[in-house]
Write a protein that holds these residues in place. Structure first.
Motif, PDB file in Angstrom:
ATOM      1  N   LEU A 111       0.824  -1.209   0.000  1.00 35.46           N
ATOM      2  CA  LEU A 111       0.000   0.000   0.000  1.00 35.46           C
ATOM      3  C   LEU A 111       0.861   1.263   0.000  1.00 35.46           C
ATOM      4  O   LEU A 111       0.507   2.259  -0.634  1.00 35.46           O
ATOM      5  CB  LEU A 111      -0.941  -0.013   1.202  1.00 35.46           C
ATOM      6  N   VAL A 112       1.993   1.216   0.701  1.00 34.17           N
ATOM      7  CA  VAL A 112       2.947   2.341   0.652  1.00 34.17           C
ATOM      8  C   VAL A 112       3.426   2.540  -0.783  1.00 34.17           C
ATOM      9  O   VAL A 112       3.486   3.667  -1.297  1.00 34.17           O
ATOM     10  CB  VAL A 112       4.147   2.073   1.590  1.00 34.17           C
ATOM     11  N   SER A 113       3.762   1.431  -1.432  1.00 37.74           N
ATOM     12  CA  SER A 113       4.216   1.505  -2.818  1.00 37.74           C
ATOM     13  C   SER A 113       3.148   2.116  -3.722  1.00 37.74           C
ATOM     14  O   SER A 113       3.433   3.000  -4.538  1.00 37.74           O
ATOM     15  CB  SER A 113       4.581   0.099  -3.313  1.00 37.74           C
ATOM     16  N   ALA A 114       1.901   1.665  -3.556  1.00 34.46           N
ATOM     17  CA  ALA A 114       0.809   2.182  -4.386  1.00 34.46           C
ATOM     18  C   ALA A 114       0.565   3.663  -4.141  1.00 34.46           C
ATOM     19  O   ALA A 114       0.346   4.436  -5.081  1.00 34.46           O
ATOM     20  CB  ALA A 114      -0.460   1.386  -4.107  1.00 34.46           C
ATOM     21  N   ALA A 115       0.627   4.067  -2.867  1.00 35.91           N
ATOM     22  CA  ALA A 115       0.444   5.487  -2.551  1.00 35.91           C
ATOM     23  C   ALA A 115       1.544   6.330  -3.194  1.00 35.91           C
ATOM     24  O   ALA A 115       1.291   7.431  -3.702  1.00 35.91           O
ATOM     25  CB  ALA A 115       0.447   5.686  -1.035  1.00 35.91           C
ATOM     26  N   GLU A 126      -8.003   3.591  -5.714  1.00 35.05           N
ATOM     27  CA  GLU A 126      -6.871   3.495  -6.642  1.00 35.05           C
ATOM     28  C   GLU A 126      -5.671   2.828  -5.983  1.00 35.05           C
ATOM     29  O   GLU A 126      -4.959   2.026  -6.617  1.00 35.05           O
ATOM     30  CB  GLU A 126      -6.495   4.894  -7.149  1.00 35.05           C
ATOM     31  N   MET A 127      -5.444   3.124  -4.705  1.00 31.97           N
ATOM     32  CA  MET A 127      -4.300   2.534  -4.004  1.00 31.97           C
ATOM     33  C   MET A 127      -4.451   1.025  -3.859  1.00 31.97           C
ATOM     34  O   MET A 127      -3.508   0.274  -4.127  1.00 31.97           O
ATOM     35  CB  MET A 127      -4.117   3.197  -2.636  1.00 31.97           C
ATOM     36  N   VAL A 128      -5.619   0.553  -3.436  1.00 37.71           N
ATOM     37  CA  VAL A 128      -5.779  -0.893  -3.248  1.00 37.71           C
ATOM     38  C   VAL A 128      -5.751  -1.628  -4.586  1.00 37.71           C
ATOM     39  O   VAL A 128      -5.254  -2.756  -4.676  1.00 37.71           O
ATOM     40  CB  VAL A 128      -7.055  -1.243  -2.447  1.00 37.71           C
ATOM     41  N   SER A 129      -6.267  -0.998  -5.625  1.00 39.52           N
ATOM     42  CA  SER A 129      -6.243  -1.612  -6.951  1.00 39.52           C
ATOM     43  C   SER A 129      -4.802  -1.779  -7.445  1.00 39.52           C
ATOM     44  O   SER A 129      -4.423  -2.848  -7.948  1.00 39.52           O
ATOM     45  CB  SER A 129      -7.049  -0.758  -7.935  1.00 39.52           C
ATOM     46  N   LEU A 130      -4.014  -0.735  -7.278  1.00 38.49           N
ATOM     47  CA  LEU A 130      -2.600  -0.803  -7.686  1.00 38.49           C
ATOM     48  C   LEU A 130      -1.816  -1.795  -6.836  1.00 38.49           C
ATOM     49  O   LEU A 130      -0.969  -2.535  -7.346  1.00 38.49           O
ATOM     50  CB  LEU A 130      -1.951   0.582  -7.569  1.00 38.49           C
ATOM     51  N   ALA A 131      -2.092  -1.806  -5.547  1.00 36.51           N
ATOM     52  CA  ALA A 131      -1.413  -2.755  -4.663  1.00 36.51           C
ATOM     53  C   ALA A 131      -1.733  -4.183  -5.084  1.00 36.51           C
ATOM     54  O   ALA A 131      -0.846  -5.048  -5.097  1.00 36.51           O
ATOM     55  CB  ALA A 131      -1.839  -2.519  -3.215  1.00 36.51           C
ATOM     56  N   GLY A 132      -2.982  -4.442  -5.437  1.00 38.22           N
ATOM     57  CA  GLY A 132      -3.369  -5.762  -5.908  1.00 38.22           C
ATOM     58  C   GLY A 132      -2.661  -6.138  -7.193  1.00 38.22           C
ATOM     59  O   GLY A 132      -2.204  -7.281  -7.355  1.00 38.22           O
ATOM     60  N   GLU A 133      -2.562  -5.176  -8.100  1.00 40.42           N
ATOM     61  CA  GLU A 133      -1.865  -5.423  -9.364  1.00 40.42           C
ATOM     62  C   GLU A 133      -0.405  -5.793  -9.100  1.00 40.42           C
ATOM     63  O   GLU A 133       0.124  -6.751  -9.690  1.00 40.42           O
ATOM     64  CB  GLU A 133      -1.941  -4.178 -10.243  1.00 40.42           C
ATOM     65  N   GLU A 164      -5.400 -12.057  -0.142  1.00 37.99           N
ATOM     66  CA  GLU A 164      -6.079 -10.810   0.221  1.00 37.99           C
ATOM     67  C   GLU A 164      -5.494  -9.639  -0.562  1.00 37.99           C
ATOM     68  O   GLU A 164      -6.231  -8.807  -1.111  1.00 37.99           O
ATOM     69  CB  GLU A 164      -5.943 -10.567   1.729  1.00 37.99           C
ATOM     70  N   ALA A 165      -4.180  -9.572  -0.627  1.00 37.50           N
ATOM     71  CA  ALA A 165      -3.524  -8.479  -1.355  1.00 37.50           C
ATOM     72  C   ALA A 165      -3.781  -8.594  -2.854  1.00 37.50           C
ATOM     73  O   ALA A 165      -4.109  -7.602  -3.526  1.00 37.50           O
ATOM     74  CB  ALA A 165      -2.028  -8.489  -1.064  1.00 37.50           C
ATOM     75  N   GLN A 166      -3.653  -9.802  -3.391  1.00 35.47           N
ATOM     76  CA  GLN A 166      -3.815  -9.995  -4.833  1.00 35.47           C
ATOM     77  C   GLN A 166      -5.231  -9.651  -5.295  1.00 35.47           C
ATOM     78  O   GLN A 166      -5.432  -9.240  -6.432  1.00 35.47           O
ATOM     79  CB  GLN A 166      -3.465 -11.435  -5.201  1.00 35.47           C
ATOM     80  N   GLN A 167      -6.197  -9.807  -4.406  1.00 30.61           N
ATOM     81  CA  GLN A 167      -7.594  -9.481  -4.735  1.00 30.61           C
ATOM     82  C   GLN A 167      -7.919  -8.003  -4.498  1.00 30.61           C
ATOM     83  O   GLN A 167      -9.064  -7.579  -4.672  1.00 30.61           O
ATOM     84  CB  GLN A 167      -8.529 -10.352  -3.897  1.00 30.61           C
ATOM     85  N   GLY A 168      -6.914  -7.214  -4.084  1.00 28.62           N
ATOM     86  CA  GLY A 168      -7.156  -5.789  -3.847  1.00 28.62           C
ATOM     87  C   GLY A 168      -7.749  -5.494  -2.487  1.00 28.62           C
ATOM     88  O   GLY A 168      -8.537  -4.555  -2.331  1.00 28.62           O
ATOM     89  N   PHE A 169      -7.392  -6.303  -1.483  1.00 34.09           N
ATOM     90  CA  PHE A 169      -7.799  -6.099  -0.091  1.00 34.09           C
ATOM     91  C   PHE A 169      -9.322  -5.953   0.069  1.00 34.09           C
ATOM     92  O   PHE A 169      -9.815  -4.945   0.574  1.00 34.09           O
ATOM     93  CB  PHE A 169      -7.088  -4.879   0.497  1.00 34.09           C
ATOM     94  N   PRO A 170     -10.081  -6.976  -0.342  1.00 32.75           N
ATOM     95  CA  PRO A 170     -11.548  -6.872  -0.250  1.00 32.75           C
ATOM     96  C   PRO A 170     -12.066  -6.715   1.176  1.00 32.75           C
ATOM     97  O   PRO A 170     -13.101  -6.073   1.384  1.00 32.75           O
ATOM     98  CB  PRO A 170     -12.032  -8.194  -0.869  1.00 32.75           C
ATOM     99  N   HIS A 171     -11.377  -7.297   2.159  1.00 30.48           N
ATOM    100  CA  HIS A 171     -11.867  -7.176   3.534  1.00 30.48           C
ATOM    101  C   HIS A 171     -11.640  -5.774   4.105  1.00 30.48           C
ATOM    102  O   HIS A 171     -12.368  -5.353   5.003  1.00 30.48           O
ATOM    103  CB  HIS A 171     -11.216  -8.242   4.433  1.00 30.48           C
TER     104      HIS A 171
END
Length: 285
Positions: A111-115, A126-133, A164-171
Motif C-alpha cells: 500500500l505504501v508503494s501504491a500510494a 486506486e491505491m488498493v487496486s494498484l497494490a493488488g496489481e 487478500e492483497a492480490q484481490q485488492g484487499f476486499p476485507h
C-alpha cells in the motif's frame, strides 16, 4: 521532483509506522497484544511491538522512494520485495528473532508503494487496486519458504495474506473501512470505531493466524463471539472476549494486520494528509 520524492517518502513511512503503533495500542483487543496484556502471545509485549514498528520506518521509506511516480510492474514488485526482506531481517534483529510484523510488512508495504506511485494523490480505491496489481506479479528472486500462512492456506483452502492483497484487499474495502466510517458517522469515539472495524474483520476474515493455532473450530468460535461483541457494543464484553481468546490460544493476527493497513489507508487519503506536506509537494513538483 527529488525534494517532493523525499518528503512524501518520509511522510508515508511515518504514517505506516504510526498505523502499526496505533493498532497495537488500541485497547482492549481480543487475544492480541495491547496496553492491558499480551493476549494469547507468550513471546510478545507492547514495548517489543512498538520497537518493531519503529525499526520498519527505513523499510517503508525505501519502498515509497523507489515506487514514487512509477507504474506497477514485475521489476518494481521485485525491488520492493527485496527491501521488504531486508526489513524483515531488521525486524528480527530488533525483536531477537520474534516475528512481530511480517504480515504487516507485506500488506502495508504494498500500500505504501501504491500510494507513492500516485505521489500522494490517489484515492483509497486506486491505491488498493494498484497494490493488488503489484501483488499479482511473481517475484523471481524470492526464495520459496513454507510459512505458517502458506501451510494453513493450502490445508484449509483459504486465501491468506497473499490472496487478500492480490484481490485488492476486499476485507478492507468491504468490511473494515465501511464499519469504520459508519461508526464515525454515528459519533463513536475513534477507539470504539477502530475496535468495531477490528471485530468486523474477525467476523468476516478466514484468519490464518487463528486457523494455525486452533483450526476451523477456533475460527468458528472467534467469528461467533466477535459478532456478539459487535452487537453488544460495550468494552466490558470485549474484555471478557479477550480473556476467552487468551484462554483458548486464539489470536486474530491477520485481522490486526488488516486493521493497521486500514488505518494507513485512512491516513493517506489526499484530503486527510498533512496540509504542510501537501503544500511542500505542490511547491516542489
Amino acid at each position: 521532483m527529488s525534494r517532493a520524492k523525499k518528503t512524501f517518502s518520509r511522510y508515508a513511512a511515518s504514517a505506516a509506522v504510526l498505523s502499526l503503533i496505533e493498532e497495537v495500542e488500541l485497547t482492549p483487543k481480543p487475544g492480541l497484544v495491547d496496553k492491558n496484556n499480551n493476549g494469547a502471545h507468550q513471546d510478545l509485549t507492547i514495548d517489543l511491538m512498538r520497537k518493531s514498528a519503529v525499526s520498519l520506518k527505513e523499510t517503508f521509506e525505501g519502498i515509497a522512494y523507489i515506487s514514487y511516480g512509477r507504474s506497477s510492474s514485475i521489476l518494481l514488485r521485485e525491488e520492493i520485495s527485496a527491501i521488504g526482506r531486508q526489513g524483515e531481517q531488521r525486524m528480527l534483529e530488533t525483536t531477537g528473532g520474534v516475528n512481530t510484523h511480517k504480515g504487516a510488512i507485506w500488506a502495508i508495504g504494498l500500500l505504501v508503494s501504491a500510494a507513492a506511485m500516485g505521489k500522494g494523490c490517489y484515492s483509497i480505491e486506486e491505491m488498493v487496486s494498484l497494490a493488488g496489481e503489484t501483488a499479482r506479479y511473481s517475484d523471481r528472486h524470492c526464495p520459496i519458504t513454507a510459512t505458517n500462512g502458506k501451510r494453513v492456506s493450502e490445508k484449509y483452502g483459504v486465501s491468506g495474506a497473499r490472496g487478500e492483497a492480490q484481490q485488492g484487499f476486499p476485507h478492507i474495502m468491504n468490511v473494515a473501512l465501511p464499519t469504520l466510517e459508519k461508526s464515525r458517522a454515528v459519533g463513536l469515539p475513534e477507539s470504539s470505531a477502530l475496535l468495531n472495524a477490528l471485530l468486523a474483520l474477525i467476523i468476516h476474515l478466514n484468519d490464518t493466524c487463528i486457523l494455525h493455532r486452533g483450526g476451523p473450530e477456533a475460527l468458528g468460535f472467534a467469528k461467533k463471539q466477535a459478532a456478539a461483541a459487535l452487537e453488544a457494543g460495550n468494552l466490558s464484553y470485549i474484555q471478557t472476549l479477550d480473556e476467552e481468546f487468551t484462554k483458548r490460544n486464539i489470536s486474530p493476527g491477520g485481522s490486526a494486520d488488516l486493521l493497521a493497513a486500514t488505518i494507513f489507508l485512512d491516513k493517506m487519503q489526499p484530503n486527510r494528509m498533512d496540509n504542510n506536506m501537501l503544500k511542500e509537494l505542490q511547491y516542489t513538483q
